[in-house]
Each structure stands twice: as structure tokens, then as C-alpha cells.
Write an enzyme that holds these catalytic residues in place. Structure first.
Site, PDB file in Angstrom:
ATOM      1  N   ASN A 173      13.697  -9.820   1.537  1.00  0.00           N
ATOM      2  CA  ASN A 173      12.545  -9.158   0.917  1.00  0.00           C
ATOM      3  C   ASN A 173      11.928 -10.125  -0.104  1.00  0.00           C
ATOM      4  O   ASN A 173      12.646 -10.755  -0.868  1.00  0.00           O
ATOM      5  CB  ASN A 173      12.987  -7.885   0.210  1.00  0.00           C
ATOM      6  CG  ASN A 173      13.979  -7.112   1.040  1.00  0.00           C
ATOM      7  OD1 ASN A 173      15.059  -7.619   1.321  1.00  0.00           O
ATOM      8  ND2 ASN A 173      13.619  -5.935   1.460  1.00  0.00           N
TER       9      ASN A 173
ATOM     10  N   MET B  10      13.820  -3.515  -3.540  1.00  0.00           N
ATOM     11  CA  MET B  10      14.931  -4.417  -3.176  1.00  0.00           C
ATOM     12  C   MET B  10      14.622  -5.822  -3.664  1.00  0.00           C
ATOM     13  O   MET B  10      13.597  -6.403  -3.310  1.00  0.00           O
ATOM     14  CB  MET B  10      15.147  -4.409  -1.666  1.00  0.00           C
ATOM     15  CG  MET B  10      15.817  -3.126  -1.209  1.00  0.00           C
ATOM     16  SD  MET B  10      15.896  -3.042   0.575  1.00  0.00           S
ATOM     17  CE  MET B  10      14.283  -2.346   0.902  1.00  0.00           C
TER      18      MET B  10
ATOM     19  N   GLU C 152      18.047  -4.434   6.428  1.00  0.00           N
ATOM     20  CA  GLU C 152      18.251  -3.397   5.428  1.00  0.00           C
ATOM     21  C   GLU C 152      18.615  -2.086   6.093  1.00  0.00           C
ATOM     22  O   GLU C 152      18.009  -1.710   7.089  1.00  0.00           O
ATOM     23  CB  GLU C 152      16.940  -3.142   4.697  1.00  0.00           C
ATOM     24  CG  GLU C 152      16.980  -3.548   3.291  1.00  0.00           C
ATOM     25  CD  GLU C 152      16.527  -4.964   3.153  1.00  0.00           C
ATOM     26  OE1 GLU C 152      15.409  -5.237   3.580  1.00  0.00           O
ATOM     27  OE2 GLU C 152      17.319  -5.768   2.646  1.00  0.00           O
TER      28      GLU C 152
ATOM     29  N   HIS D   1       5.812  -7.117   4.611  1.00  0.00           N
ATOM     30  CA  HIS D   1       6.007  -8.388   3.913  1.00  0.00           C
ATOM     31  C   HIS D   1       5.013  -9.453   4.354  1.00  0.00           C
ATOM     32  O   HIS D   1       5.417 -10.505   4.865  1.00  0.00           O
ATOM     33  CB  HIS D   1       7.428  -8.920   4.156  1.00  0.00           C
ATOM     34  CG  HIS D   1       8.527  -8.026   3.691  1.00  0.00           C
ATOM     35  ND1 HIS D   1       9.846  -8.211   4.061  1.00  0.00           N
ATOM     36  CD2 HIS D   1       8.513  -6.957   2.861  1.00  0.00           C
ATOM     37  CE1 HIS D   1      10.609  -7.276   3.487  1.00  0.00           C
ATOM     38  NE2 HIS D   1       9.814  -6.499   2.765  1.00  0.00           N
TER      39      HIS D   1
ATOM     40  N   PHE E  21       9.726 -10.211  -2.930  1.00  0.00           N
ATOM     41  CA  PHE E  21       9.073 -10.243  -4.246  1.00  0.00           C
ATOM     42  C   PHE E  21       9.805 -11.078  -5.297  1.00  0.00           C
ATOM     43  O   PHE E  21       9.159 -11.614  -6.202  1.00  0.00           O
ATOM     44  CB  PHE E  21       8.670  -8.853  -4.744  1.00  0.00           C
ATOM     45  CG  PHE E  21       9.741  -7.926  -5.260  1.00  0.00           C
ATOM     46  CD1 PHE E  21      10.524  -8.252  -6.351  1.00  0.00           C
ATOM     47  CD2 PHE E  21       9.900  -6.662  -4.687  1.00  0.00           C
ATOM     48  CE1 PHE E  21      11.467  -7.357  -6.858  1.00  0.00           C
ATOM     49  CE2 PHE E  21      10.846  -5.770  -5.176  1.00  0.00           C
ATOM     50  CZ  PHE E  21      11.640  -6.122  -6.265  1.00  0.00           C
TER      51      PHE E  21
HETATM   52  P1  FDA Z   1       0.584  -7.679  -4.291  1.00  0.00           P
HETATM   53  O1  FDA Z   1       0.172  -7.204  -2.957  1.00  0.00           O
HETATM   54  O2  FDA Z   1       1.776  -7.084  -4.925  1.00  0.00           O
HETATM   55  O3  FDA Z   1      -0.605  -7.453  -5.322  1.00  0.00           O
HETATM   56  C1  FDA Z   1      -1.937  -7.746  -5.028  1.00  0.00           C
HETATM   57  C2  FDA Z   1      -2.829  -6.876  -5.904  1.00  0.00           C
HETATM   58  O4  FDA Z   1      -4.159  -7.378  -5.866  1.00  0.00           O
HETATM   59  C3  FDA Z   1      -2.902  -5.416  -5.466  1.00  0.00           C
HETATM   60  O5  FDA Z   1      -2.693  -4.584  -6.579  1.00  0.00           O
HETATM   61  C4  FDA Z   1      -4.324  -5.279  -4.919  1.00  0.00           C
HETATM   62  O6  FDA Z   1      -4.878  -3.985  -5.121  1.00  0.00           O
HETATM   63  C5  FDA Z   1      -5.069  -6.311  -5.733  1.00  0.00           C
HETATM   64  N1  FDA Z   1      -6.262  -6.859  -5.075  1.00  0.00           N
HETATM   65  C6  FDA Z   1      -6.372  -7.297  -3.801  1.00  0.00           C
HETATM   66  N2  FDA Z   1      -7.602  -7.791  -3.576  1.00  0.00           N
HETATM   67  C7  FDA Z   1      -8.288  -7.661  -4.734  1.00  0.00           C
HETATM   68  C8  FDA Z   1      -9.625  -7.985  -5.134  1.00  0.00           C
HETATM   69  N3  FDA Z   1     -10.497  -8.577  -4.291  1.00  0.00           N
HETATM   70  N4  FDA Z   1     -10.022  -7.683  -6.396  1.00  0.00           N
HETATM   71  C9  FDA Z   1      -9.150  -7.083  -7.267  1.00  0.00           C
HETATM   72  N5  FDA Z   1      -7.875  -6.773  -6.937  1.00  0.00           N
HETATM   73  C10 FDA Z   1      -7.455  -7.064  -5.691  1.00  0.00           C
HETATM   74  N6  FDA Z   1       9.374  -6.541  -1.154  1.00  0.00           N
HETATM   75  C11 FDA Z   1      10.616  -6.718  -1.694  1.00  0.00           C
HETATM   76  O7  FDA Z   1      10.936  -7.810  -2.153  1.00  0.00           O
HETATM   77  N7  FDA Z   1      11.497  -5.664  -1.706  1.00  0.00           N
HETATM   78  C12 FDA Z   1      11.195  -4.445  -1.184  1.00  0.00           C
HETATM   79  O8  FDA Z   1      12.003  -3.517  -1.248  1.00  0.00           O
HETATM   80  C13 FDA Z   1       9.916  -4.270  -0.600  1.00  0.00           C
HETATM   81  N8  FDA Z   1       9.552  -3.082   0.001  1.00  0.00           N
HETATM   82  C14 FDA Z   1       8.248  -2.864   0.380  1.00  0.00           C
HETATM   83  C15 FDA Z   1       7.840  -1.601   0.799  1.00  0.00           C
HETATM   84  C16 FDA Z   1       6.500  -1.362   1.077  1.00  0.00           C
HETATM   85  C17 FDA Z   1       6.067   0.002   1.539  1.00  0.00           C
HETATM   86  C18 FDA Z   1       5.552  -2.405   0.932  1.00  0.00           C
HETATM   87  C19 FDA Z   1       4.084  -2.177   1.201  1.00  0.00           C
HETATM   88  C20 FDA Z   1       5.957  -3.651   0.527  1.00  0.00           C
HETATM   89  C21 FDA Z   1       7.298  -3.901   0.248  1.00  0.00           C
HETATM   90  N9  FDA Z   1       7.715  -5.159  -0.202  1.00  0.00           N
HETATM   91  C22 FDA Z   1       8.998  -5.331  -0.655  1.00  0.00           C
HETATM   92  C23 FDA Z   1       6.785  -6.294  -0.269  1.00  0.00           C
HETATM   93  C24 FDA Z   1       6.288  -6.606  -1.691  1.00  0.00           C
HETATM   94  O9  FDA Z   1       5.836  -5.437  -2.320  1.00  0.00           O
HETATM   95  C25 FDA Z   1       5.176  -7.660  -1.598  1.00  0.00           C
HETATM   96  O10 FDA Z   1       5.727  -8.823  -1.000  1.00  0.00           O
HETATM   97  C26 FDA Z   1       4.607  -8.019  -2.945  1.00  0.00           C
HETATM   98  O11 FDA Z   1       4.060  -6.895  -3.597  1.00  0.00           O
HETATM   99  C27 FDA Z   1       3.543  -9.096  -2.821  1.00  0.00           C
HETATM  100  O12 FDA Z   1       3.225  -9.552  -4.119  1.00  0.00           O
HETATM  101  P2  FDA Z   1       1.875 -10.322  -4.392  1.00  0.00           P
HETATM  102  O13 FDA Z   1       1.906 -10.815  -5.804  1.00  0.00           O
HETATM  103  O14 FDA Z   1       1.671 -11.335  -3.330  1.00  0.00           O
HETATM  104  O15 FDA Z   1       0.679  -9.269  -4.213  1.00  0.00           O
END
Ligand code: FDA
Length: 504
Positions: free
Chosen positions: A480, A117, A356, A442, A482
Site C-alpha cells: 500500500n 494500512m 491484504e 493505488h 501512502f
Molecule cells: P491524494 O489522492 O491523497 O490527494 C490528492 C488531493 O488533491 C485530493 O484531495 C484531491 O481532491 C485534490 N485535487 C486533485 N486535483 C485537484 C485540483 N485540480 N485542484 C485542487 N485539488 C485537487 N493506501 C495505503 O497506503 N493504505 C491503504 O490502506 C489504502 N487504502 C485505500 C483505500 C481506498 C478506498 C482508496 C481510494 C485508496 C487507498 N489507498 C491506500 C491509496 C492512498 O490513499 C493513495 O495512494 C494516496 O492517497 C495518494 O496520495 P497523493 O498524495 O498522491 O494524493
């Protein structure tokens, strides 16, 4: 020795990280991305890259012995969860004392597991949350750039109105309307044309085969297909997978030295590496980036970090709830796993809610209407460093979610009253409860823009060290997150490349 040197390192491969890597690559800066999860492009024994939601296997979960699905219980039976072998699977649930946080693990971060989303926040709320950011610039330039590079699209409204796959959403819309509430279509990065072909039966199903939180085998334009593909295409960006950054220190010449653990997918340590760089971008997500900086501050490897590191965390007001419909109001045995509608009551001054309409693709009729409510909860949590466990611990109490529950309850009480329906109490764990207030999707904050960093994500106290991800946003964005994370990263990295990187 300091091992390999690269001009720029990006930690993580989620939204903030992917934006940073693409723009660095385009600027000609050799950039190494370090991702603790796997690259998800190899089919498993069943021919699929990801395991589905209904029969999850070890690919589903990040080092668990049992899957931890958000709706683990149904009619008090633990139907959805399975025992599994610990493995570098795609979805993690990080369990703190009173809050659990779902995050994606792998090349693409959260984009691999999320619902796709793609919502641009209301401008007035964006201005309230991040008043120091020039909103005109964001809405004229960076939000459009984020939406187009992410390949955000809209569902065909005629198809939505007639397909059985969105009956559940139409039922919820009608019930909201009875309470005087309006709905809005929610844009998505899922390829809507592909979904229509799924419905026609001409391509393999994914969104129409109950795939989402453990990965989509088709249809979803996750970051590995958008930003990261483009980043690799610059020829300047490389990605190392199953590489977890553990420590960060600054060397005498101002460069950063990272210790990085390389593991195999079963968790066996293969190597501990030292990698140094001039510019370091943290895109490890709210939990990951905050933990790296907290550890660095508390163990003294980056002693000048501000006391703001760890502060200002929130779950974006996330509350899940579900309603039980009357027998004459089935929600359908066929449900797309990709949400398409939201109930928009954000302008309600007493209890702003954006909810949602979520599917419950169980494959059988459940009469359930499920929702993910995003509320405006002013409560904030704080991360503290737990030296014994060498990890960041979240100070957040259940009680702090009471305002979010109250807001969600006021909206769904209205819907229940108008439709003479009730809540479902059996879906969220062992005890009966109508509101899931102990997990979120989130996570936002921990290194808040303008507090732990300057107004462009430059970490206070250090040169050439940046935070690029959801940890910059102070706990709430009203939709949401992202698209906002992506657009903010676009804005910040443009300035950083111009002023800090190409100058050096
Ligand atoms: P994000 O979490 O995407 O990426 C961080 C990365 O860093 C990961 O791949 C992790 O493995 C890596 N990492 C962490 N620590 C590390 C380390 N020490 N060394 C190396 N790598 C490391 N949002 C939205 O807008 N619409 C939606 O529909 C949804 N739906 C949704 C469903 C589900 C099940 C979840 C879990 C989340 C959502 N979200 C969402 C939220 C959205 O996915 C989230 O806000 C973003 O992915 C966050 O983006 P970031 O860039 O902050 O980090």
C-alpha cells in the site's frame, strides 16, 4: 490582473501535499493550499460528519447520481449502492474506458477514505523501483519520519487473537497456512486503542461500525489530524476548500499564474480566481497532478514540459478477489473495517503477491474471505489529453491486467486447493467473475521521478515547479503506497527547501 500573490502554492491536500505544506510552513514560507474537495468537520443532519458504508448518502460520493461501491453486487443483487444527489462527497471513482480509479476528495485527500494500512516497502523492491534514490537515507531517516508523523501504530497481538472483530482475518490466516503461506501484521494509522474501546462499548464505533471508504467518523488518524494540523499550527499555512485548479501558466518574471474555480458543495460555480506564486507544488495525486501538467503542455501554457508527462502509470498491481468458505468456517457477523493482516508471498519469484486480508463488514454472515492483492505487473498505462473533454484520458487496457490476475490466481488457487474451497463469482459486477481487474485504489505514476522530473520532483523544463505526490512513483511499489509517497515527499521537500526556496 494576477489577483492574489502568495510565495508558495500547494495544489491538493493529500500525502505529498501535506508533507510539502508542513515543511514549507516550518521554514517560514507563507503557503496556500488549494483543495477541490471539502473540509470534513461539520456534522450532517444525522449528527455524523460522514455517512456510513451500509447506508451511504450524498456525502459519500463526488458528484454521482448513484454510489459506485467496489463491491456493488452481492448475490447478484445491487444491495450496497443507493441513488443520491450530486454533491462534493468524499469518495470519487474516476471511470476511464477500461480502468476505474478510486480517489479521496477533501482536506486530507486519500487519507479520508483509505484503509489506513501503513506499510513500508521491502527495501530490495524499493531499490528496484527507484534505483536513483539513496535507499539508506530513506530507510534511516525519511521512512521513520513519515511513520512517526503519520502516527502509524500496531495492533495488540493478544487482542487480535481473541476479539470476534478479527475472526475473519484469523480464518484467512489459517487457510493460508494450510497452503504453506505466511501472514504478517499490517501497521495502520487507525488508533488501535480507540478500537479496543469501541469493542468495549465505551466510545462511538467507527472501524467497528463498517465505516471506511466513505470516511471514518472516529478512530482514524487521517492527514487533517496529523500533517495538516501541524501545518496549520505553523501559522504560515492556509487551506482554501472547494477550489479546483484548472490552468497553470508561467509569467514573464518566472512566477506561476493559476486559474482556480471555486464552487459550492452542490457544484455551482461561485468564482473564478487568479492566484500567482513563486513556488508551485503539485500534490493533486497521480490523476490530478498529471492532468494539470498534460493540459498545460497540450494547450501551450507550459510548452516546455517533457514528453514524459503522462507516462509510466500503473495500478500497483491491484486485484481484488474473494473465496467462499465452507459452512463450518464462518467469517463472522462482526468484522472490523480496518484490515490487520496480509499474506506475504512477495519473495515468490514466479508470482510475487502481497495480499491484504480485507473485511466484508456486511453485518450478516457471508462466509466470504475477501482480499486486495498487490501484484508485480510490469504493464504501464499512459495519460493523454482529450481536448474535447478538457481532461486526461487513461490509455490502459483490461488485457494489461492479465499478468496481475495470473499472479493473484496462482496464490489463491493454492489456498483454495489446500482448503477445498472455491472463488466467489458474484461480488464484482454484473457478469460472473472471480477477479476484480477493472478498478484500483493505488494509482501511481504519470510524472515519474527522474523522468518527468529530476530526482527530487523538480519538473523538467521549469524552475520552481514541483510534483510531490504518488505520480512520482512508476506504477508499482509492492505494498500500500501512502507511507512511500509520504517518505519520498519528505526527502524531496527537504532538499527543495534548502536549495530552491530559502535561497530565493
Ligand atoms: P491524494 O489522492 O491523497 O490527494 C490528492 C488531493 O488533491 C485530493 O484531495 C484531491 O481532491 C485534490 N485535487 C486533485 N486535483 C485537484 C485540483 N485540480 N485542484 C485542487 N485539488 C485537487 N493506501 C495505503 O497506503 N493504505 C491503504 O490502506 C489504502 N487504502 C485505500 C483505500 C481506498 C478506498 C482508496 C481510494 C485508496 C487507498 N489507498 C491506500 C491509496 C492512498 O490513499 C493513495 O495512494 C494516496 O492517497 C495518494 O496520495 P497523493 O498524495 O498522491 O494524493
Amino acid at each position: 490582473g494576477s489577483g492574489t500573490f502568495v510565495p508558495a502554492v500547494v495544489v491538493g491536500t493529500g500525502y505529498g501535499a501535506a508533507v510539502s505544506a508542513l515543511r514549507l510552513g516550518e521554514a517560514g514560507v507563507p503557503t496556500l493550499m488549494l483543495e477541490m474537495g471539502q473540509l470534513w468537520n461539520q456534522p450532517g443532519p444525522d449528527g455524523n460528519v460522514f455517512s456510513g458504508m451500509l447506508k451511504p448518502d450524498k456525502r459519500s460520493s463526488w458528484f454521482k447520481t448513484r454510489t459506485e461501491a467496489p463491491l456493488g453486487s452481492f448475490l447478484w443483487l445491487d444491495l450496497a449502492n443507493r441513488d443520491i444527489d450530486p454533491y462534493a462527497g468524499v469518495l470519487d471513482r474516476v471511470n476511464f474506458d477500461q480502468m476505474s480509479v478510486y480517489v479521496g476528495r477533501g482536506v486530507g485527500g486519500g487519507s479520508l477514505v483509505n484503509g489506513g494500512m501503513a506499510v513500508t516497502p521491502r527495501r530490495s523492491y524499493f531499490e528496484e523501483v527507484l534505483p536513483q534514490v539513496d535507499a539508506a537515507e530513506m530507510y534511516d531517516r525519511y521512512f521513520p519520519r513519515a511513520n512517526s508523523t503519520l502516527r502509524v501504530g500496531n495492533i495488540d497481538k493478544n487482542w487480535f487473537e481473541q476479539t470476534e472483530w478479527y475472526k475473519f482475518a484469523r480464518v484467512s490466516r489459517e487457510q493460508a497456512a494450510k497452503a504453506g503461506l505466511s501472514t504478517t501484521f499490517v501497521p495502520n494509522v487507525y488508533d488501535w486503542d480507540y478500537m479496543r474501546r469501541e469493542a468495549d462499548g465505551t466510545v462511538p464505533k467507527s472501524g467497528l461500525a463498517a465505516e471506511v471508504i466513505y470516511g471514518n467518523n472516529h478512530g482514524k488518524v487521517s492527514l487533517d489530524k496529523s500533517y495538516l494540523a501541524a501545518a496549520l499550527g505553523t501559522g504560515k499555512v492556509t487551506i482554501e476548500t472547494l477550489h479546483q485548479v484548472k490552468t497553470i501558466r508561467q509569467q514573464k518574471d518566472g512566477t506561476y499564474l493559476l486559474t482556480v474555480e471555486q464552487k459550492d458543495p452542490d457544484g455551482k460555480l461561485l468564482a473564478t480566481k487568479e492566484i500567482s506564486c513563486r513556488h508551485l507544488f503539485l500534490g493533486a495525486g497521480s490523476l490530478g497532478s498529471t492532468e494539470l501538467l498534460l493540459r498545460a503542455r497540450e494547450t501551450g501554457t507550459l510548452p516546455n514540459l517533457s514528453s514524459e508527462i503522462g507516462a509510466g502509470w500503473g495500478p500497483n498491481g491491484n486485484i481484488m478477489t474473494a473465496r467462499a468458505n465452507h459452512m463450518w468456517n464462518p467469517t463472522g457477523t462482526k468484522q472490523s473495517s480496518i484490515p490487520a493482516l496480509g499474506i506475504d508471498d512477495w519473495d515468490n519469484p514466479d508470482a510475487p503477491v502481497f495480499a491484504e486480508i480485507a473485511p466484508m463488514p456486511a453485518g450478516v454472515e457471508t462466509w466470504v474471505s475477501l482480499y486486495l492483492a498487490i501484484t508485480k505487473n510490469p504493464q504501464r498505462g499512459t495519460f493523454v489529453y482529450d481536448a474535447a473533454k478538457d481532461r486526461a484520458d487513461l490509455r490502459w487496457t483490461r488485457e494489461q491486467n492479465a499478468p496481475a490476475v495470473a499472479a493473484a490466481k496462482s496464490l489463491f488457487d493454492r489456498i483454495n486447493k489446500a482448503n477445498t474451497t472455491m472463488y466467489r463469482y458474484d461480488l464484482f459486477g454484473k457478469q460472473l467473475k472471480a477477479f476484480a481487474d477493472d478498478f484500483c485504489y493505488h494509482p501511481l505514476g504519470g510524472c515519474v521521478l527522474g523522468k518527468a522530473t529530476d530526482n527530487y520532483g523538480r519538473v523538467a523544463g521549469y524552475k520552481n515547479l514541483y510534483v510531490t505526490d504518488g505520480s512520482l512513483i512508476p506504477g508499482s511499489i509492492g505494498v500500500n503506497p501512502f507511507v512511500t509517497i509520504t517518505a519520498l515527499a519528505e526527502r524531496n521537500v527537504e532538499r527543495i527547501i534548502k536549495q530552491d526556496v530559502t535561497a530565493s
